[in-house]
Design an enzyme around this catalytic site. Structure first.
Site, PDB file in Angstrom:
ATOM      1  N   LYS A  62       0.842  -1.200   0.000  1.00 16.65           N
ATOM      2  CA  LYS A  62       0.000   0.000   0.000  1.00 16.65           C
ATOM      3  C   LYS A  62       0.877   1.248   0.000  1.00 16.65           C
ATOM      4  CE  LYS A  62      -3.989   1.927   2.515  1.00 16.65           C
ATOM      5  NZ  LYS A  62      -4.818   1.828   3.741  1.00 16.65           N
ATOM      6  N   SER A 108      -9.872  -0.137   7.027  1.00 19.31           N
ATOM      7  CA  SER A 108      -9.305  -0.037   5.680  1.00 19.31           C
ATOM      8  C   SER A 108      -8.596  -1.287   5.178  1.00 19.31           C
ATOM      9  CB  SER A 108      -8.326   1.141   5.606  1.00 19.31           C
ATOM     10  OG  SER A 108      -9.036   2.351   5.675  1.00 19.31           O
ATOM     11  N   SER A 141      -9.738   2.171   2.729  1.00 19.11           N
ATOM     12  CA  SER A 141      -8.861   2.868   1.826  1.00 19.11           C
ATOM     13  C   SER A 141      -7.901   1.938   1.077  1.00 19.11           C
ATOM     14  CB  SER A 141      -8.036   3.894   2.611  1.00 19.11           C
ATOM     15  OG  SER A 141      -7.189   3.245   3.535  1.00 19.11           O
TER      16      SER A 141
END
Lengths: 108, 509
Positions: free
Chosen positions: B82, B181, B157
């Site tokens: 990420k 997330s 996210s």
């Protein structure tokens, strides 16, 4: 701005108030953004104000999920990041330092 | 192994094949890079791909194996990282224009541990800007599409990390979880995602959103893969003040055992009912029955303050975010605009932040500034911190009656792109079930348990006490074993085939 007691608030968060907050947060919002954002913030604030329903005086606040204590590293000399690597991503530099815009504004 | 086997194999199997000399890490990595090139144009899971670096890492692992060196259980396996975690020399943007092109001069601890374990980092995945969002539509670089249905969101996210798994672009991924997330995208994509106990994984080098809530964690396609990755990244880090100096829970052993006999499972009364999609509810009830059939003891527990958790979260998060994001001031790194000699530092900051931040980030910074401003701090932020105490007390009472707690991961399956962008409260409601865990700091995970009639994945949410992360894997593995038998394979066997297309992903080197 609103009354400090969110439960008694009925006044909408105005665009002027949002503009003032944006100034405090150092964000230069456009008039269009102010018009869009103010009603959205108002809806969010109305929804989140319900925390006061249960936040009575006898409840202790918790700031963190685990107990916090100061952690000190050993006071030993060691290498820091190389200056060139740190300054490589700087918007501007002068010699071995970050160059920033002038500190004082028109009014100072 | 042929290319299709290599991209669908579990990380555990790939690592065994690499260690056994059946296939090289370079070959596995090359195959995944080809897959990204073929399908990421429609998925947009990646913001950047480090082809040269990944192949070099893979070659290094192959050399270690050839030299007879003992390597870790995931050595040579590719991973998607990420883009909120620093990787030295690799663009790290947090999904924001304000950090476009920034290359960190250091590794995050999680990144360093991945590299030390011989895990190959393919590239950086898309996310909602500064991890603020529940759909990955707030990325400054465009949304990620859900591989199950490209017109729908992959969750947020960490939508990029979860989509990379479901699109078979990477067998492993790393996410970060501030209010769900990792878990919500796992639910929306039919993958596994775990938020470790707060302090169980290091936040050093993770671009901070809300420091008291953020936690990096593992994402995988199987429970054992996820547990192995958990073990790689977990453990004490002296660089992080909040890092727990305690042994890592035995997550891998739990994932291998997968036994729930005698486990007391608490169904949280407040996380269900009105507002939950009927299919999600029905799947949840069926999964609870399944666990009961496997020998678990089911009890109903009440957590009365969970209904205030969402409100508390949306005061605490912006408050901490407004403080953390103050560092993006255009002085030492990132975007700088208006520095033409006529403006002050303050004016340059305001211009740069206006241009560099997206709408959701501005919304939350201003909300946080309001919640912390003089005269309002006690009413808003102070009250929210009291709710946090009450939520923690609810968890303590519930865990006295049950070993783990369960709920649906999300109230609905994946929604359509654009459907909720102008309705912040509707968007925030996605995180209803996941947020209490972040406020209390305990561990939780999402495991795939079925599909809706539209063919969209549904997740099952399991919460465990502090430092009892292994219990999540016990439940997850039991479910996986039983459901895989019932389905005749993995849920991801049913993900639609993606047509190859030209990629738009940036190649960094």
């Amino acid at each position: 701005m609103r009354s400090p007691d969110p439960r008694s608030s009925t006044v909408a968060l105005s665009q002027d108030e949002v503009a003032k907050l944006a100034q405090l947060a150092r964000i230069d919002l456009s008039p269009e953004e102010l018009a869009h954002l103010a009603p959205q913030l108002d809806v969010i604030l109305e929804a989140v104000a319900r925390v006061t329903d249960v936040a009575t005086d006898d409840v202790a606040p918790t700031s963190h999920p685990v107990p916090m204590t100061n952690v000190f590293r050993a006071d030993e000399v060691h290498d820091s990041l190389p200056v060139e690597e740190v300054l490589a991503m700087a918007p501007d530099r002068e010699d071995d330092r970050f160059r920033v815009p002038r500190i004082l504004g028109e009014e100072q | 192994m042929d290319a299709s086997t290599l991209i669908t194999a579990s990380a555990t199997d790939l690592a065994a094949a690499i260690a056994g000399g059946e296939v090289s890490s370079v070959e596995v990595t090359r195959t995944h890079l080809d897959r990204i090139a073929a399908v990421d144009g429609v998925v947009h899971a990646f913001l950047s791909v480090d082809e040269e670096g990944a192949l070099a890492q893979a070659a290094a692992v192959d050399a270690r194996i050839a030299a007879g060196e003992q390597v870790g259980p995931l050595a040579g396996v590719p991973l998607a990282l990420k883009d909120v975690l620093a990787q030295k020399g690799i663009p790290t943007t947090a999904g924001s224009k304000i950090l476009e092109g920034w290359r960190p001069p250091y590794h995050a601890t999680v990144t360093q541990r991945l590299l030390d374990a011989g895990i190959v980092i393919l590239g950086k995945t898309n996310l909602d800007e500064f991890a603020m969002g529940s759909s990955t539509e707030n990325s400054a670089y465009g949304p990620t599409n859900n591989p199950w249905d490209l017109t729908r969101v992959p969750g947020g996210s960490g939508g990029g990390s979860a989509a990379a798994l479901a699109a078979f672009e990477a067998p492993l991924a790393i996410g970060t979880d501030t209010g769900g997330s990792i878990r919500q995208p796992a639910a929306f994509t039919g993958t596994v995602g775990v938020k470790p106990t707060y302090g169980g994984t290091s936040r050093y080098g993770q671009i901070a959103l809300a420091s008291s809530l953020d936690q990096p964690g593992p994402c995988g396609r199987t429970v054992l893969d996820t547990a192995l990755l958990h073990e790689v990244i977990a453990g004490h880090d002296p660089k992080d003040q909040t890092s727990l100096d305690a042994p890592v829970p035995p997550v891998v052993a739990a994932a291998r055992a997968g036994d729930v006999k005698g486990l007391r499972i608490g169904v949280v009364k407040e996380l269900g009912g009105e507002g939950y999609a009927p299919e999600v509810e029905a799947n949840f009830r069926a999964t609870v029955d399944l666990l009961s059939g496997l020998g678990a003891e089911i009890v109903e527990v009440s957590c009365p303050h969970f209904e205030y958790a969402l409100a508390a979260y949306y005061l605490i998060l912006p408050s901490e975010a407004s403080s953390n994001l103050a560092r993006f001031d255009a002085m030492r790194y990132g975007l700088r605009l208006g520095d033409d000699g006529t403006r002050s530092t303050e004016q340059v900051m305001a211009l740069s932040r206006e241009a560099g931040f997206g709408a959701e980030v501005k919304r939350r910074i201003i909300l946080g500034t309001y919640a912390l401003s003089a005269g309002y701090r006690d009413a808003f932020y102070g009250s929210a911190q009291k709710v946090r105490t009450l939520v923690q007390q609810d968890f303590t009472a519930a865990f006295a009656r049950a070993d783990v707690l369960v709920s649906p991961t999300t109230p609905t399956a994946a929604f359509r792109l654009g459907e909720r962008v102008d309705d912040p409260m509707a968007m925030y409601l996605n995180d209803l079930c996941t947020i209490p865990t972040n406020l209390a700091g305990n561990a939780a995970g999402s495991f795939p348990t079925g599909l809706t009639t539209d063919g969209l994945p549904i997740g099952f949410h399991v919460m465990a006490p502090h430092q009892a992360d292994d219990r999540l894997y016990r439940v997850g593995a039991a479910l996986e074993r039983t459901l895989t038998d019932r389905w005749g394979g993995s849920l991801l066997d049913r993900v639609p085939v993606l047509a190859p297309t030209a990629t738009t992903t940036e190649v960094t080197r």
